[in-house]
Every structure is written in C-alpha cells, then in structure tokens.
Design an enzyme around this catalytic site. Sequence first.
Site, mmCIF file in Angstrom:
data_model
loop_
_atom_site.group_PDB
_atom_site.id
_atom_site.type_symbol
_atom_site.label_atom_id
_atom_site.label_comp_id
_atom_site.label_asym_id
_atom_site.label_seq_id
_atom_site.Cartn_x
_atom_site.Cartn_y
_atom_site.Cartn_z
ATOM 1 N N GLY A 230 -1.178 -9.665 -16.305
ATOM 2 C CA GLY A 230 -2.536 -9.562 -15.879
ATOM 3 C C GLY A 230 -2.846 -9.269 -14.426
ATOM 4 O O GLY A 230 -1.547 -9.302 -13.415
ATOM 5 N N ARG A 232 -2.729 -9.966 -10.532
ATOM 6 C CA ARG A 232 -2.191 -11.089 -9.604
ATOM 7 C C ARG A 232 -1.231 -12.058 -10.408
ATOM 8 O O ARG A 232 -1.288 -13.128 -10.096
ATOM 9 C CB ARG A 232 -3.393 -11.655 -9.017
ATOM 10 N N SER A 233 -0.722 -11.700 -11.727
ATOM 11 C CA SER A 233 0.022 -12.461 -12.267
ATOM 12 C C SER A 233 1.292 -12.524 -11.813
ATOM 13 O O SER A 233 2.138 -13.603 -12.044
ATOM 14 C CB SER A 233 0.181 -12.109 -13.613
ATOM 15 N N LYS A 235 3.492 -9.927 -11.959
ATOM 16 C CA LYS A 235 4.430 -8.768 -12.707
ATOM 17 C C LYS A 235 5.004 -8.159 -11.759
ATOM 18 O O LYS A 235 6.434 -7.703 -12.052
ATOM 19 C CB LYS A 235 3.390 -8.241 -13.595
ATOM 20 N N THR A 254 2.835 5.067 -9.060
ATOM 21 C CA THR A 254 2.064 5.930 -9.634
ATOM 22 C C THR A 254 0.444 6.019 -9.155
ATOM 23 O O THR A 254 -0.305 6.753 -9.808
ATOM 24 C CB THR A 254 1.992 5.643 -11.176
ATOM 25 N N HIS A 271 3.360 -4.060 -1.140
ATOM 26 C CA HIS A 271 4.411 -3.736 -1.760
ATOM 27 C C HIS A 271 5.455 -3.287 -1.049
ATOM 28 O O HIS A 271 6.668 -3.597 -1.076
ATOM 29 C CB HIS A 271 3.895 -2.598 -2.971
ATOM 30 N N ARG A 272 5.096 -2.401 -0.095
ATOM 31 C CA ARG A 272 6.403 -1.817 0.786
ATOM 32 C C ARG A 272 7.161 -2.779 1.546
ATOM 33 O O ARG A 272 8.118 -2.798 1.719
ATOM 34 C CB ARG A 272 5.708 -0.567 1.542
#
Length: 399
Positions: A230, A232-233, A235, A254, A271-272
């Site tokens: 989900g 902020r899980s 993943k 994507t 993320h980067r």
Amino acid sequence: MEVTLLGTGAPAGLPRPNCPCAACACAVGADVRAATAALVDGTLLLDLTPGAAFAAARAGRSLTGVRQVLLSHPHDGPAVEVPAGLPQPGRVPDGRELALLTGHRVRALAMDAGGTGYAVTGPDGQRLLYLPPGGAPAGLENDSTESYDMALLDVVGRPDALARLRAVGVVGPATDVIAVHLDHDVPPGPESRRRLAAAGARAVPDGTTLTVGVYEEVPDVPRRTLVLGGARSGKSVEAERRLESFPDVLYVATGGTRGGDTEWAERVAVHRERRPGSWRTTETCDLVPLLTQDGPPLLVDCLSLWLTDAMDSVGAWDDTEWASGGEKALRERVRELTEAVRATRRTVVAVSNEVGSGIVPATASGRRYRDELGRLNAAFADECEQVVLVVAGQAVVLR
C-alpha cells in the site's frame, strides 16, 4: 582451505551490550554473534577479537598452530589481550603481499573507508577474500580477473561493496558469499536469511567451519519478483534493497514528469537520492522492448502508473470508448506485457500498489482502475518466481 568463523558479528557483537532494540532482543541461540574473526587452516587468524581462544575451543579448534595474526578493522578500538602463544597482531600495508611458511599468500587490499582487506591464496590455489566492516575495496580494476572461491564481507552494511566485486568479475556465480560483521540493522532469523538470499549470500552461526571451493547450495536470486504494498508501506525500499548488491541496474520510472507539481518532484527526488550512484534511470512506460532486450537487471517502479498510462491511451475513463474497444485494447496491452515478462532473460523487480483491500472507490472510473490493477497484479505475479507483500515496512513472501 578451511575457514573457521570464530565470530560473525559486528565489532560490538550481536546483541549489542545494553541495547534495548527489538533486533537485539531477538538475537538468541544461533543468532548470537561475537565480533567477526576467521581462522584459516589453523595457521592464519584474521582479526583478533576478545575471547578468541574460547571461541576456537567451542568450535573444536586450537590457536596453538597460528603463525600470523592480521588486523583488518578501520579503527583501533580497545586493546585486546593477546592469548599466550599467539604472535603479536599486525597489519600488512596496502598493496603488499605476505608469504607464509605454510604456503599461504596474503595480499592487502586498500579500502575506501579505512581498514584493510585481505586476499588469501591457499597452497592449492584456492582464493579467499576477507573485508573489514563498513568497507569496500578501492582500485579493483587492478585486481585479478579470476573469481574468489569465497568472500567474507559486510553484505548488509555495504551491499555496494558486493556490487563492485561483481562488476569487475572477482565475485562470480560460483563464489560462496558469506555475510559477516552482522549487526542489529536487520532482525535476525528468517528476515536476515531472506534479505541475504536476495543478495545471493548466506550467513552461518559462529563456530562454523567452511571449506573454500566446495559448492554450497544458496537460494538462487529470483529472476522475476513482484513487490506489492500500500501507500508508504516500504515497497519501493524493499524492491531497491533486492538489487543494491548488483551493479548496473536500470531503474525504470513509469511516473514521468509532472510540470508544476512540486510535491511530485519532491517524491522523485527522494527516490533518486536513495538509489546507488551506479544505477541508471529511464522514464518510460514502454516496458516490452526493455524486457525483450538483454541487459542489466530492471527495477520497474511502478506497474500501477504503467496501468494509468495504458488506460489513458485506450480511453478507459470514457464508458463509451471502454465498451467499444477500450477494454479489449487494454487486455491486449496487459497480455503483451505479461508475455514479455515470461520470456525475458533479464532479472526484473517490479513494484505495484495493492489497492483491493481498501475503500471501494466512489466513482465508476475509480472502481474500473481498481479492478484492472487487481487483474494486472495477478497476471504479472503468475509470471514471477517470487511475490512479496510489504505491510508496515515488513515483507511477507507470498511465493
């Protein structure tokens, strides 16, 4: 060569003294680890740690035959008492090679974070690599292109070190990678074994004697993995962790760019910053050509945004277009994707949202998206060797 691991833990051991964390509380039985030290063929001791003589006795070994004691740690730490009969510990200068009367050759490797690594070649030509905690070799381009038979290193703390070794070919598919210097960063037991297996490594209890060059069955790194979870899980972190010990990963984003959306830009920046510097990034939803080409591992983040793009392209949000061919066109897009996953020769880790357990969307288009994402996840999972569900940062292996 035989290597007896007198300890496999971090310098402070596991559990850490007076540490109240959950990982230390769970470190019992075989998961209790003394500071890492390795006894090679009973003659060479790599790192002298407190209680080394007792650890050797518990493992059915003796230190009376040790002719050389070498230190690797990047810090001096408290003085360690040298057991009676042992030679005084020393350190080989970086780049120098030491020849022992026993026929072993030891070459010192420079580290990028202090300390000394050691490449040990046995009398029969077997090769062992031993690295200090928190360090990765520097100048590997000058190393031999021959793979090590066994590598002892900080897989959890420095997965990028393993990636560097793989990048230059000195750790290959046949190398037995043993995780040492284990700390409380990962809960011990099944979770620790699961993470190490995903990196192509394993851990052994203190006192284990290993034979260098003998094949040991280690779980293969799954070639296709789907990571569900989900919002902020955790993943994406789980997916990235699975490939951080491998070089030249291609990160497939994507989501694209959203001009003027500062919150989205902040998400992308986080993320980067988290990705290893050696990874490359491409922003595309055209996944099939990437899957059909040979190349480095792919990390696809995420399938739910791929589906949004696919549904946009077939007019899925309009009931008339959906009924007059949009649904059929989307099914074809999903079929092409899953067939490409089935046929790919690349290592693939894909992330997707698990939305089927939440509130039923209030709109028809929202329910359509939820249903199609559930179908996509199920179809993609059918083509994967491993499927993982992440809940509150905890990974549950479904397959």
